[in-house]
Enzyme design. Structure first.
Site: not given
Ligand code: VGL
Ligand code: ZN
Length: 270
Positions: A35, A171, A216
């Site tokens: 991410d 995701k 994540c």
């Molecule tokens: C994430 C909060 C919401 C992450 C993703 O990538 O850690 N955190 N969506």
């Protein structure tokens, strides 16, 4: 230089070549880069403080030891515009509050009159409790599918080194359930293609890094370990949302047998 010297030099050269080939043949490790997206970087809507400092560390890892990874996977948080994890989808709720969510066993959300998380189009839960409960952390709108500019953009950072052979795993793609792990949604109702891709490439070891360490990255590493991969979390190539959850996440990963390492260690392990 006599004939014997020539033979010796030839022998040493072919031996070192064989050792190198052996190293390449044994290479079964993947890099899982989680991410690294506009929405989580300093100008993003769910900005993680100082998240940008890990990008050069990840790029250096690719540069220095990149040829020793058989596969590089990038995950991408990818939510529909009214995703259930957004506080804006829950009237009266603010980001960083939580909401109890209930799901049918097939993973669809149901509306329980005892909570205030009515999402348009969601069915009422059955009276008899045949549902699974998840306490959902509510986030600002972030990483919205197909948004390519502005703070909610789901773009992978332009600062990150990306090559044509990298595998991209999206995701959080189901509107009614969140997904921290790059392997499963948070209710484990469905899986992404990640495990199958790693298995079909003969991967047995993963190095997990990226954003956010306490969400994540943590859940991806815990699932990788549980799925039987030798799992390393590269801590200095990751950044947490908050200090308290960071400490807890490191403890949970350690207790589960995930190895916590710094980026300098990767080269020694491979
Ligand atoms: C994430 C909060 C919401 C992450 C993703 O990538 O850690 N955190 N969506
Ligand atoms: Zn998200």
């Amino acid at each position: 230089m006599g004939v014997n010297d020539v033979i010796n030099v030839f022998f040493i050269l072919t031996l070192s070549l064989r050792v190198q080939c052996q190293a390449v043949a044994d290479m079964r490790a993947a890099m899982l880069i989680i991410d690294i997206q506009t929405c989580f970087l300093p100008a993003g809507s769910l900005a993680i403080e100082q998240a940008d400092i890990i990008i050069p560390i990840i790029n250096d890892l690719r540069k220095d030891s990149g040829k020793l990874f058989k596969l590089v996977v990038l995950s991408q948080d990818w939510h529909c515009p009214k995703h259930v994890s957004f506080a804006s989808s829950h009237p009266g709720k603010k980001p960083f509050e939580t909401a109890p969510l209930r799901y049918f066993s097939n993973g669809t959300l149901c509306y329980d009159n005892t909570n205030q998380t009515k999402v348009p189009g969601v069915l009422t839960c059955p009276a008899a409790d045949e549902t699974r409960h998840l306490e959902q952390m509510l986030w600002p709108d972030h990483c919205v599918e197909d948004v390519t500019s502005g703070p909610t953009s789901s773009n992978i950072s332009k600062e990150l080194t990306v090559t044509a052979s990298d595998v991209i795993i999206k995701k959080g793609t189901h509107c009614q359930i969140d997904s921290y792990s790059a392997f499963y949604d948070n209710g484990r109702f469905s899986a992404t293609e990640l495990d199958a891709i790693l298995k079909s490439n003969g991967i047995d070891t993963v190095f997990v890094m990226g954003l956010a360490l306490d969400f994540c990255v943590k859940y991806t590493a815990l699932d990788a370990k549980q799925l039987g991969y030798k799992t390393y979390t590269v801590v200095d190539a990751s950044m947490a949302v908050a200090k308290d959850t960071e400490k807890k996440a490191l403890g949970e990963m350690d207790a589960a047998g995930v190895e916590l390492i710094t980026s300098h260690k990767v080269w020694d392990i491979l």
